[in-house]
Scaffold this motif. Structure first.
Motif, short mmCIF file in Angstrom:
data_model
loop_
_atom_site.label_atom_id
_atom_site.label_comp_id
_atom_site.label_asym_id
_atom_site.label_seq_id
_atom_site.Cartn_x
_atom_site.Cartn_y
_atom_site.Cartn_z
N VAL A 22 0.85 -1.19 0.00
CA VAL A 22 0.00 0.00 0.00
C VAL A 22 0.89 1.24 0.00
O VAL A 22 2.09 1.18 0.21
CB VAL A 22 -0.94 0.02 1.22
N GLY A 23 0.23 2.40 -0.21
CA GLY A 23 0.96 3.66 -0.20
C GLY A 23 1.88 3.80 -1.41
O GLY A 23 1.62 3.24 -2.46
N PRO A 24 2.97 4.54 -1.28
CA PRO A 24 3.42 5.16 -0.03
C PRO A 24 2.65 6.42 0.37
O PRO A 24 2.74 6.88 1.49
CB PRO A 24 4.88 5.50 -0.33
N ARG A 25 1.89 6.99 -0.58
CA ARG A 25 1.15 8.21 -0.25
C ARG A 25 -0.15 7.86 0.47
O ARG A 25 -0.63 6.72 0.42
CB ARG A 25 0.86 9.01 -1.51
N GLY A 26 -0.70 8.87 1.13
CA GLY A 26 -1.94 8.64 1.86
C GLY A 26 -2.66 9.93 2.15
O GLY A 26 -2.25 11.02 1.70
N THR A 27 -3.72 9.83 2.94
CA THR A 27 -4.60 10.96 3.25
C THR A 27 -4.76 11.10 4.76
O THR A 27 -5.01 10.10 5.45
CB THR A 27 -5.98 10.77 2.61
N ILE B 225 -3.44 8.42 9.22
CA ILE B 225 -3.17 8.53 7.79
C ILE B 225 -3.64 7.25 7.10
O ILE B 225 -3.20 6.15 7.46
CB ILE B 225 -1.67 8.74 7.52
N ALA B 226 -4.56 7.40 6.16
CA ALA B 226 -5.03 6.26 5.37
C ALA B 226 -4.15 6.15 4.14
O ALA B 226 -4.27 6.95 3.20
CB ALA B 226 -6.48 6.45 4.99
N VAL C 100 -0.44 13.29 1.82
CA VAL C 100 0.90 13.28 2.39
C VAL C 100 1.69 12.09 1.86
O VAL C 100 1.14 11.13 1.32
CB VAL C 100 0.85 13.22 3.94
N GLU C 101 3.03 12.16 2.07
CA GLU C 101 3.94 11.08 1.67
C GLU C 101 4.99 10.90 2.76
O GLU C 101 5.28 11.84 3.51
CB GLU C 101 4.60 11.39 0.32
#
Length: 313
Positions: free
Chosen positions: A225-230, A255-256, A282-283
């Motif tokens: 998953v990711g690496p970025r999220g919300t 952070i999801a 975000v990252e």
């Protein structure tokens, strides 16, 4: 066979409490080498003293001095003392009924070995050299075959009474992750985040636990998953933690990560704390040699629509 991961962990915090008149007199008395109990309406003397009668629940304030000598009512040998215990050499934990008391006080009994301890043996208090108004003012009990000493006549009135105590609470333990978390930790070492997908509800859990907490079935399908999220929700931390070199205020957020079925937590950096918001994209930011992201920073993308993360709040 894969390496079994383990790590020593410590949970520790100081517990601060104020003292009522009975406990204040008891602890201040110990500082002055005096043991005080409290007398109930039916004439029983409780040591350590209680503020309320354990039978009738009525408030009790009638302080009475008891002797620093007493009798062992029962005991257990401690062959391997632990950190923070009264003695560093093997000793007995003993319930001691002090002369003049009707209840027993638990403390350490210094004896050369278990053969030297028996129910009914006579003992006395060994006072600590430095006393501050705490149960540790009694360093331990020791064998004694003399007569009870003369009482001081103390009534519970002392100069500079103890009004509060700070008791450190600490738990030392060794943590060993299972198969799922071991895979998660090893992936973080390669700057990847992996979860596991439930074969029933299809949610991807990060960090994985090896089973779906909703369906109760085992999970073994790994999903990166990711690496970025919300950012789904967050709090602003204004109290500096001991041994944590981060200036306050700072933001800790849920952070999801993209592709995950629930949010994990992480620190938000690279943006003023009062500009962090729900939906912020975000990252991760890694430090050299780091085993996990140091913090998350804004990606510069438009904020995520609320409907895309509302189920992850």
């Amino acid at each position: 066979m894969p390496e079994v991961l383990k790590a020593p962990l410590v949970v520790e915090f100081p517990f601060t409490r104020s003292l009522g008149p009975v406990q204040s007199a008891f602890l201040t008395g110990l500082r002055e080498r005096v043991v005080l109990g409290v007398r109930t309406s039916d004439g029983r003397v409780l040591v350590p003293p209680a503020e309320y009668d354990p039978v009738t629940a009525e408030e009790i304030r009638d302080l009475v001095e008891v002797a620093p000598t007493g009798t062992v009512t029962t005991w257990a040998w401690n062959h391997a003392p632990r950190r923070g215990q009264p003695l560093t050499t093997p000793f007995a934990w003993a319930l001691v009924r002090l002369d003049g008391a009707d209840t027993a006080l638990l403390h350490a009994l210094d004896a050369p070995g278990p053969d030297a301890v028996h129910t009914g043996m006579r003992i006395r208090i060994r006072w600590a050299e430095e006393r501050a108004g705490a149960i540790t003012d009694i360093a331990c009990f020791e064998p004694y075959d003399g007569e009870p000493p003369q009482l001081t006549g103390a009534t519970g009135e002392f100069e500079d009474p103890v009004t509060g105590i700070v008791a450190p609470a600490r738990l030392d333990y060794t943590y060993s992750p299972g198969r799922a978390q071991t895979a998660y930790i090893n992936a973080l070492g390669g700057r990847r985040t992996v979860g596991e997908r439930c074969p029933s509800c299809r949610k991807v859990y990060v960090p994985p636990r090896g089973a779906c907490p909703t369906c109760g079935v085992a999970t073994d399908e790994q999903v990166e998953v990711g690496p970025r999220g919300t950012v789904t929700t967050f709090c602003i931390v204004n109290i500096k933690a001991r041994n944590l070199d981060i200036e306050v205020p700072y933001v800790y957020a849920h952070i999801a990560l993209d592709g995950a079925g629930l949010a994990l937590h992480g620190r938000i950096g690279g943006i003023p704390y009062d500009e962090v918001r729900m939906g912020l994209r975000v990252e991760p930011v890694w430090t050299e040699g780091g085993r996990y992201p140091d913090h998350y920073r804004p990606t510069g993308e438009p904020d995520a629509d609320y409907d895309t993360y509302r189920e992850l709040l």
